[in-house]
Design a protein around this motif. Sequence first.
Motif, mmCIF file in Angstrom:
data_model
loop_
_atom_site.group_PDB
_atom_site.id
_atom_site.type_symbol
_atom_site.label_atom_id
_atom_site.label_comp_id
_atom_site.label_asym_id
_atom_site.label_seq_id
_atom_site.Cartn_x
_atom_site.Cartn_y
_atom_site.Cartn_z
ATOM 1 N N THR A 256 12.791 -3.108 -0.434
ATOM 2 C CA THR A 256 14.659 -2.531 -1.254
ATOM 3 C C THR A 256 13.872 -1.935 -2.155
ATOM 4 O O THR A 256 13.208 -2.087 -2.621
ATOM 5 N N GLY A 257 15.519 -1.254 -3.273
ATOM 6 C CA GLY A 257 15.954 -0.320 -3.787
ATOM 7 C C GLY A 257 15.343 1.116 -4.295
ATOM 8 O O GLY A 257 14.572 1.320 -5.034
ATOM 9 N N GLN B 169 16.014 3.842 -3.367
ATOM 10 C CA GLN B 169 17.489 4.520 -4.113
ATOM 11 C C GLN B 169 17.223 3.902 -5.329
ATOM 12 O O GLN B 169 16.828 5.522 -6.234
ATOM 13 N N GLU B 170 16.476 3.030 -5.973
ATOM 14 C CA GLU B 170 16.853 3.336 -7.740
ATOM 15 C C GLU B 170 14.845 3.314 -8.219
ATOM 16 O O GLU B 170 14.899 4.228 -9.371
ATOM 17 N N ASP C 180 14.864 6.515 -10.928
ATOM 18 C CA ASP C 180 13.371 6.561 -11.463
ATOM 19 C C ASP C 180 12.780 7.083 -12.652
ATOM 20 O O ASP C 180 12.096 7.317 -12.444
ATOM 21 N N THR D 264 19.340 1.802 4.744
ATOM 22 C CA THR D 264 21.066 1.411 3.943
ATOM 23 C C THR D 264 21.768 3.181 3.672
ATOM 24 O O THR D 264 22.724 2.981 2.852
ATOM 25 N N ASN E 257 24.366 6.047 -1.549
ATOM 26 C CA ASN E 257 24.973 5.049 -1.824
ATOM 27 C C ASN E 257 25.561 6.195 -3.440
ATOM 28 O O ASN E 257 24.500 6.312 -4.034
ATOM 29 N N GLU F 104 27.057 4.432 -6.353
ATOM 30 C CA GLU F 104 27.046 2.953 -7.022
ATOM 31 C C GLU F 104 25.360 2.362 -7.538
ATOM 32 O O GLU F 104 25.039 2.029 -8.606
ATOM 33 N N ASP F 105 24.160 3.170 -7.364
ATOM 34 C CA ASP F 105 23.184 2.422 -7.003
ATOM 35 C C ASP F 105 22.036 3.265 -8.178
ATOM 36 O O ASP F 105 20.596 2.775 -8.006
ATOM 37 N N GLU G 254 19.752 4.840 -10.980
ATOM 38 C CA GLU G 254 19.466 4.747 -11.909
ATOM 39 C C GLU G 254 19.834 5.838 -13.277
ATOM 40 O O GLU G 254 19.410 5.699 -13.940
ATOM 41 N N ASN H 98 24.936 0.813 6.904
ATOM 42 C CA ASN H 98 25.719 -0.177 5.629
ATOM 43 C C ASN H 98 26.970 1.170 5.085
ATOM 44 O O ASN H 98 27.197 2.238 4.666
ATOM 45 N N ARG I 249 28.543 0.899 2.489
ATOM 46 C CA ARG I 249 28.175 2.034 1.163
ATOM 47 C C ARG I 249 27.226 2.789 1.285
ATOM 48 O O ARG I 249 27.980 3.972 0.561
#
Length: 153
Positions: free
Chosen positions: A47-48, A50-51, A55, A73, A76, A78-79, A81, A101, A103
């Motif tokens: 997962t992660g 998008q972050e 980054d 997912t 979105n 909101e997530d 970095e 998802n 979101r």
Amino acid sequence: MRGEGGGRGAPQPFAVLVLEDGRAFHGRAYGAVGETFGEAVFSTGMTGYQETLTDPSYHRQVVVMTAPHVGNTGVNDEDPESARIWVSGYVVRDPARKPSNWRARRSLDEELVAQGVVGISGVDTRALTRHLRERGAMRVGIFSGNAIADEGT
């Protein structure tokens, strides 16, 4: 050089990833169509994504995702970095056809196209990761669309 968006209705154009030692992996364009270059790195997170993409520490790197399914997912607001995607390229095995998802505001593929990030899907990312682990860091290029049109693939 960043690429242009591809048509999402038709099958994606062929794409090729070439490592500096000459090893090549074939697949389909994912995200923007064109060419890109960077240092090959891999992410083992399930997962992660998008972050990771947003980054700034991944600037000028082509990220290889070892998890087989990426994009489930979506993306979105909101997530992230940071406000943009920093990777120079993206490599996945089996991208989600549609995000699932509540979101999600858009698909990962749509976001890569919107930000001009050239990627490739359908690659055996675990074999690619093993190759990088055994031989060490190296430069990589991803090519699709007109970037490989002369090869007749």
